[in-house]
Scaffold this motif. Sequence first.
Motif, mmCIF file in Angstrom:
data_model
loop_
_atom_site.group_PDB
_atom_site.id
_atom_site.type_symbol
_atom_site.label_atom_id
_atom_site.label_comp_id
_atom_site.label_asym_id
_atom_site.label_seq_id
_atom_site.Cartn_x
_atom_site.Cartn_y
_atom_site.Cartn_z
ATOM 1 N N UNK A 1 25.896 -6.439 14.486
ATOM 2 C CA UNK A 1 25.615 -7.670 13.720
ATOM 3 C C UNK A 1 24.350 -7.514 12.881
ATOM 4 N N UNK A 2 23.338 -6.878 13.452
ATOM 5 C CA UNK A 2 22.098 -6.682 12.714
ATOM 6 C C UNK A 2 22.308 -5.721 11.546
ATOM 7 N N UNK A 3 23.073 -4.650 11.784
ATOM 8 C CA UNK A 3 23.371 -3.711 10.699
ATOM 9 C C UNK A 3 24.122 -4.417 9.575
ATOM 10 N N UNK A 4 25.061 -5.265 9.960
ATOM 11 C CA UNK A 4 25.833 -6.044 8.989
ATOM 12 C C UNK A 4 24.910 -6.907 8.139
ATOM 13 N N UNK A 5 23.953 -7.566 8.789
ATOM 14 C CA UNK A 5 23.020 -8.438 8.063
ATOM 15 C C UNK A 5 22.155 -7.644 7.090
ATOM 16 N N UNK A 6 21.860 -6.392 7.430
ATOM 17 C CA UNK A 6 21.031 -5.543 6.574
ATOM 18 C C UNK A 6 21.836 -4.839 5.491
ATOM 19 N N UNK A 7 23.163 -4.979 5.545
ATOM 20 C CA UNK A 7 24.000 -4.320 4.549
ATOM 21 C C UNK A 7 24.227 -2.838 4.812
ATOM 22 N N UNK A 8 24.008 -2.406 6.054
ATOM 23 C CA UNK A 8 24.221 -1.000 6.407
ATOM 24 C C UNK A 8 25.718 -0.753 6.582
ATOM 25 N N UNK B 1 15.181 12.044 10.308
ATOM 26 C CA UNK B 1 16.493 12.633 10.028
ATOM 27 C C UNK B 1 17.281 11.789 9.031
ATOM 28 N N UNK B 2 17.203 10.471 9.173
ATOM 29 C CA UNK B 2 17.922 9.589 8.249
ATOM 30 C C UNK B 2 17.386 9.703 6.825
ATOM 31 N N UNK B 3 16.140 10.072 6.707
ATOM 32 C CA UNK B 3 15.558 10.221 5.371
ATOM 33 C C UNK B 3 16.031 11.501 4.682
ATOM 34 N N UNK B 4 16.614 12.420 5.446
ATOM 35 C CA UNK B 4 17.080 13.674 4.843
ATOM 36 C C UNK B 4 18.272 13.391 3.938
ATOM 37 N N UNK B 5 18.250 13.874 2.711
ATOM 38 C CA UNK B 5 19.327 13.537 1.759
ATOM 39 C C UNK B 5 20.696 14.083 2.131
ATOM 40 N N UNK B 6 20.766 15.080 3.020
ATOM 41 C CA UNK B 6 22.070 15.631 3.389
ATOM 42 C C UNK B 6 22.810 14.765 4.393
ATOM 43 N N UNK B 7 22.084 13.909 5.138
ATOM 44 C CA UNK B 7 22.697 13.128 6.208
ATOM 45 C C UNK B 7 23.548 12.003 5.630
ATOM 46 N N UNK B 8 24.779 11.916 6.100
ATOM 47 C CA UNK B 8 25.695 10.855 5.677
ATOM 48 C C UNK B 8 25.666 9.684 6.653
ATOM 49 N N UNK B 9 25.689 10.015 7.956
ATOM 50 C CA UNK B 9 25.760 8.957 8.969
ATOM 51 C C UNK B 9 25.048 9.394 10.242
ATOM 52 N N UNK B 10 24.582 8.401 10.995
ATOM 53 C CA UNK B 10 23.949 8.642 12.296
ATOM 54 C C UNK B 10 24.984 8.487 13.397
ATOM 55 N N UNK B 11 25.110 9.493 14.267
ATOM 56 C CA UNK B 11 26.066 9.444 15.362
ATOM 57 C C UNK B 11 25.462 8.841 16.615
ATOM 58 N N UNK C 1 16.752 -0.446 9.691
ATOM 59 C CA UNK C 1 16.047 -0.683 8.417
ATOM 60 C C UNK C 1 15.922 0.616 7.626
ATOM 61 N N UNK C 2 15.691 1.717 8.331
ATOM 62 C CA UNK C 2 15.598 3.010 7.652
ATOM 63 C C UNK C 2 16.948 3.399 7.051
ATOM 64 N N UNK C 3 18.007 3.166 7.803
ATOM 65 C CA UNK C 3 19.352 3.446 7.294
ATOM 66 C C UNK C 3 19.631 2.627 6.033
ATOM 67 N N UNK C 4 19.222 1.366 6.062
ATOM 68 C CA UNK C 4 19.414 0.509 4.882
ATOM 69 C C UNK C 4 18.588 1.027 3.700
ATOM 70 N N UNK C 5 17.375 1.452 3.982
ATOM 71 C CA UNK C 5 16.481 1.946 2.925
ATOM 72 C C UNK C 5 17.066 3.162 2.211
ATOM 73 N N UNK C 6 17.654 4.083 2.996
ATOM 74 C CA UNK C 6 18.160 5.330 2.413
ATOM 75 C C UNK C 6 19.677 5.304 2.164
ATOM 76 N N UNK C 7 20.302 4.161 2.416
ATOM 77 C CA UNK C 7 21.733 4.046 2.145
ATOM 78 C C UNK C 7 22.597 4.866 3.069
ATOM 79 N N UNK C 8 22.166 5.046 4.319
ATOM 80 C CA UNK C 8 22.918 5.855 5.274
ATOM 81 C C UNK C 8 23.848 4.982 6.119
ATOM 82 N N UNK C 9 24.919 5.581 6.594
ATOM 83 C CA UNK C 9 25.874 4.878 7.458
ATOM 84 C C UNK C 9 25.442 5.021 8.915
ATOM 85 N N UNK C 10 25.884 4.071 9.727
ATOM 86 C CA UNK C 10 25.688 4.135 11.174
ATOM 87 C C UNK C 10 27.057 4.160 11.836
ATOM 88 N N UNK C 11 27.202 5.037 12.810
ATOM 89 C CA UNK C 11 28.466 5.164 13.511
ATOM 90 C C UNK C 11 28.596 4.144 14.636
#
Length: 596
Positions: free
Chosen positions: A520-527, A462-472, A494-504
């Motif tokens: 903290x992990x998301x922060x380290x990955x730049x998500x 789902x995160x790889x889908x180009x329409x997705x902005x963020x994971x809830x 890591x997938x969110x970081x790869x596709x530039x998606x946000x995490x809620x």
Amino acid sequence: MTKEEVAAALDEIGTLLELKGENPFRCNAYHQAARMIQQLEGDLHELVASGKLAEVRGIGEALQEKIATLVTTGRLSFLDELRASVPAGMVQMLRIPGLGPKKVKALYEQLHVRDIGELKAACERGEVARLKGFGDKTQAKILEGIEFLQRQGQRVRLDQALPLAEELMEQLRRGGHVQQIAVCGSVRRRRETVHDLDILVCSEAPQPVMDRFVRLPQVQQVLAQGPTRSSVVLVQHIQGEKITLQADLRIVTPSQYPYALLYFTGSKEHNIRLRQRALSRGWTLNEYMMGTESQPILAKTEEEIYAALGLAYIPPELREDTGEIEAAERGELPVLVEESDLRGVFHCHTTASDGRATLEEMALAAERLGLEYLGIADHSQSLTVAGGLSPQAVRDQWQQIDRLNARLHKVRLLKGTEVDILDDGSLDYPDELLAGFDYVVASVHTHFQMSREAMTARVCKALAHPAVTMLGHPTGRLLLKRDGYKIDLEAVLRTAAQYGKMIEINAQPQRLDLDWLHVKQARALGVPLVINPDAHALPELEYVRYGVMVARRGWLERRQVFNTRSLPEVLEELQRRKQAWLSASPARKKSAHRSH
């Protein structure tokens, strides 16, 4: 084994060794290793394979071998042997207030007590009181502790404990003789669930304050009462739920207050690190003072205590010994995000699906709160139990939003959806409809029993889908009610970081999902993270305060939270993301143009 499972196994070893009477240093080594593993950033399997686990502070060769065995085989014969040698009920007995491993061990060896039920029966027969080192008073305290456990169950959520603490403090202030007052412990550190309340008061007239505390209307039982410390059982109905919680009040003098505030805030591990720094300077540091008997350091604030130890001030939310000491030493602590930094939110529901307020009511409430933008994200069509919107209902809502935006001047409504991630990882709306939204929140609401591997693949697809902005709400957990579904969150991040998606960070207090460790992990990955209230009613828009607390515990700064951006910045970024997708598909671009 996952990182969480390895940490749990190490923690269990430490506890079992305590019950067997092993050397305390050996027991603490396992507890410390568990904490370090749980807080590690990065893949544990890769750290083991590369040998970099040896670089982690507090994990020696013997522990490295055990961790490697757990990671690679999923079992550890040492742990299996320990489990077989200690009755499972003994571990549960440690939950009784004041009953430590030594006493539990003595009860087992001398009375053959194997669990809480047998312990209660032994107390009622008077057998515990006859044991050396126990007596009538200890036996009575054990019975009170068992009764308390039965009443209070486990823990309570932060949104239940914090308002109760604030109410208690206000009642104590109104009675006078209170110079300073604070809630300490896990509440001040903003942990997501709380075991008890620790209230600290600075007063030069402690007796009237203490007398008032034990007579507060919320107090159901007085467990102990003294001149400077008392413990009570509180009962309060909060949001229709009966809350039972122990509360301790400590009263100190003005000169002791900053040291007591630091000490009782914790965490235990953070305090140990501070005491080590004090000892290296030849000082004592405890809840009453710092320095030496002949040359005490007269600090007036916590900031002055940290400064004397050569550290920048560390906010309470960071005091978990997860690198904050080192960052403070280097002057590299983050400037944590504040609630006032938020400019809008994206995940909110209306009566169109399962919300309890109309679109206009939500818009006006957001306007009153001073928000610049309010994202509407009602459920998608497959979630019929929550009134998911059909494609036609979506288009009707878009028209309502356009009409409201033409009338509103202080807040902008954004067209969003909380689209279901179906069991195969596809989305619940066709691309042509998705192209018409300003943004898309993708969430899992069904099929929670999937295997870890299948659920991870589902969400990552789902995160790889180009329409997705963020994971809830990434794990679907409900605090103290339901564990999250099994998922490899590190792979998801890591997938969110790869596709530039946000995490809620879902700020609904029953969720607080993503948790602070994975923040903290998301922060380290730049998500990029986004704090959403998941509001289903007008008051729930203010849930964002709890999301900010999670973000602060996860070391987030303002720039790392997407909804601290202004409306023009948000619109520009959402349009950029959307355009990148639509430009690859003229058909979708045409459909999106018709939708708006």
